[in-house]
Design an enzyme around this catalytic site. Structure first.
Site, PDB file in Angstrom:
ATOM      1  N   GLU A 157      41.777  33.542  48.945  1.00 59.95           N
ATOM      2  CA  GLU A 157      42.588  35.300  48.021  1.00 59.95           C
ATOM      3  C   GLU A 157      42.826  35.342  49.251  1.00 59.95           C
ATOM      4  OE1 GLU A 157      39.926  36.152  45.049  1.00 59.95           O
ATOM      5  OE2 GLU A 157      40.271  34.896  43.269  1.00 59.95           O
ATOM      6  N   GLU A 233      39.365  28.402  40.717  1.00 60.62           N
ATOM      7  CA  GLU A 233      37.858  29.485  39.613  1.00 60.62           C
ATOM      8  C   GLU A 233      38.424  29.255  38.459  1.00 60.62           C
ATOM      9  OE1 GLU A 233      37.749  33.026  41.648  1.00 60.62           O
ATOM     10  OE2 GLU A 233      36.822  31.910  43.681  1.00 60.62           O
TER      11      GLU A 233
END
Length: 579
Positions: A157, A233
């Site tokens: 991320e 995710e």
């Protein structure tokens, strides 16, 4: 030799394959239970396991590495392979994961001026040193070498954090230099600039999100072209923080998204099982205020914190069954819960009278943060004698983090938390005769997200202002609370003060159980010397999970370190959790 490739889709030995993965971190589950959880992952219909790798556990002190016991990632991955599962590894130096400091080792902050997650050479050199050792362990696990690992992730991320493209290229190339042979991916939210800022040339961008799956994939299509779509995710729930509410996912919405995502691409369920933030390993968030995560990482996952199959699991299994033949899996582990009842305190010990038994004090002109003293976690106590001090009228802590319990002549006068530490506080009736000032600081868990990570030194990194002047001359007691064997229980704990409370109890049949913390204020719990985590009366977590393998037939010892002096004369074990 097996071959895994990314082309217009994922291919295993030239055959198109759909990845249905579940996230479960080996470091949040006791090794005795790995097989049980992996069997349940396979029975769900998943063909792949995903896990982060926490740098801060594998290199707790600079240059000292640990891949044993609960950190034996090679054993974990090979166990998955034995069950026919493929594996996705996420070996980023930074993992987020609601984990202490996002997985970065605390000792990075010992260095003044440390800059994280960019091409800052001192930070980069530490990663070089870490990857050299890490990849000696994980490189042999790749599918190219007979193992089950099919993908590895570059950073994590990163698009939410920065835009140093050179850093992303460096991490990618360093992985390859150290033996990464499988395809690489990145993972970011597909909205805004995050997806673009987090990419690395040659690595497949994947998305992280928990809703509006079809729309998210549409956005990703425009950015990646004729490449496989994957949600790295798929958030099935969320995490809890102290003082907040327990989070429950939108099951109906998630089931629709799951179906939509599998109809078009690939998925990693985050989390399949959340597990537990044992010890001091919970992370924290900081936006408007400090929000430290609770001990349980239940996450409203498909398995409970202690590995029980939930109704959500069965509903997900039905959807997955539309896309994958569900295997018949014999669950080989029989795990029980027990309610062991109530036990009384065996003996107690005062903290102040045990400081020299717990640690070696450091004399210093001014307060020093944990990191400068080679301490990562736990508590740190600053003590000074001010014989001329008759009344404490005002106190202010400079560059202090998290939480402070302040005592005069070993009597509590003030507790400061978060932003309260940033301003001066006036006190009434804080009269003392001996002039002994003690400040007990707690590291509540370093923030694991946003640039505030660089400001996460714990304890006091500045000074202590007493009655409008900086005070000099301190005795500092690092209290990592790693070893309590030298605690002297001959000096009982005092009402309203920090202390240790020991319980000895006998059981015949070790099993999973849940420790109720009702009647206690705030602290940590050790079961047979294993730190099972934090408790705090503000909730939402009210019971701590005690895995059966931590218990033994016969006599067991439990020790509570309680910082508020708010105690109950007993503890109670239940066979159900309570949020």
């Amino acid at each position: 030799m097996d071959k895994f490739e990314i082309k217009d889709d994922f291919y295993l030995d030239d055959n198109r394959i759909k990845i249905i993965s579940g996230g479960m971190n080996y470091f949040r589950v006791l090794p005795e239970y790995w097989r049980d959880r992996l069997e349940k992952l396979k029975a769900l219909g998943c063909n792949t396991l995903e896990t982060y790798i926490p740098w801060n556990l594998h290199e707790k002190q600079k240059g000292t590495f640990d891949f044993s016991g609960m950190l034996d990632i090679a054993k974990y991955v090979k166990m998955a392979q034995e069950l026919g599962l493929m594996v996705i590894l996420r070996p980023s130096p930074y993992i987020c994961g609601e984990w202490e400091f996002g997985g970065l080792p605390y000792w990075l902050l010992k260095e003044d001026g440390m800059k994280l997650r960019c091409m800052y050479e001192p930070y980069i050199q530490h990663i070089r040193d870490y990857y050299k050792v890490l990849f000696e362990v994980i490189a042999p696990l790749q599918i190219t070498r007979g193992g089950p690992v099919i993908l590895m992730q570059v950073e994590n991320e990163y698009g939410y954090y920065g835009d140093d493209a050179a850093y992303m290229e460096f991490i990618k190339n360093l992985m390859i230099e150290n033996g990464c042979e499988v395809p690489l991916v990145t993972s970011d939210g597909p909205w805004g600039e995050a997806f673009d800022c987090g990419k690395a040339q040659g690595a497949l961008p994947t998305g992280n999100f928990g809703s509006k799956g079809k729309a998210q994939f549409e956005v990703m299509k425009k950015k990646i072209g004729n490449k496989p779509l994957m949600c790295m995710e798929f958030w099935v729930g969320w995490f809890d923080f102290w003082g907040g509410e327990h989070h429950i996912g939108d099951l109906d919405g998630h089931l629709k998204d799951l179906d939509d995502l599998l109809s078009e691409g690939h998925i990693n369920i985050y989390m399949f099982e959340g597990g537990t933030n044992f010890g001091f390993m919970n992370g924290a968030n900081y936006y408007e205020k400090l929000e430290p995560d609770v001990t349980s990482y239940d996450y409203d996952a498909l398995l409970t914190e202690d590995g029980r199959i939930t109704p959500k699991y069965k509903e997900y299994q039905k959807v997955i069954g539309k896309y994958m033949a569900l295997p018949e899996v014999h669950l080989s582990c029989h795990i029980e819960r027990r309610a062991y009842g109530t036990f009384g305190v065996t003996r107690t010990a005062d903290l102040f009278q045990n400081l020299d038994n717990l640690t070696a004090p450091v004399e210093n002109l001014y307060p020093v943060c944990m990191e400068k003293l080679n301490q990562g976690y736990g508590y740190i106590l600053y003590e000074s004698n001010l014989p001329e001090l008759k009344r404490l009228e005002k106190v202010r802590l400079w560059k202090a983090n998290d939480r402070a319990n302040i005592f005069l002549d070993e009597k509590p006068v003030l507790t400061l938390y978060d932003r309260e530490l940033l301003s001066g506080h006036e006190l009434k009736n804080a009269v003392c005769s001996n002039g002994k000032l003690d400040i007990l600081m707690e590291n509540m868990g370093r923030v694991n997200f946003t640039p505030i990570m660089e400001e996460q030194r714990k304890g006091i990194d500045g000074g202590v202002q007493v009655n409008d002047r900086l005070h000099f001359g301190w005795t500092i007691y690092p209290l990592p609370m790693e070893d309590l064997t030298n605690v002297d229980f001959g000096v009982p704990a005092k009402t309203g003060l920090p202390g240790f409370y020991e319980f000895q109890f006998e059981i015949d049949d070790p099993a999973d159980t849940f420790l109720d913390t009702d009647g206690w204020g705030k602290g940590i719990v050790f079961v047979n010397h294993f730190n099972i985590g934090r408790f705090w009366e503000i909730g939402p977590q009210k019971r701590l999970y005690v895995p059966g393998p931590l218990l033994k037939k016969g006599k067991n010892t439990l020790v509570i370190f309680e910082t508020e002096g708010k105690v109950s004369g007993s503890i109670q074990f239940y066979d159900e959790p309570e949020i």
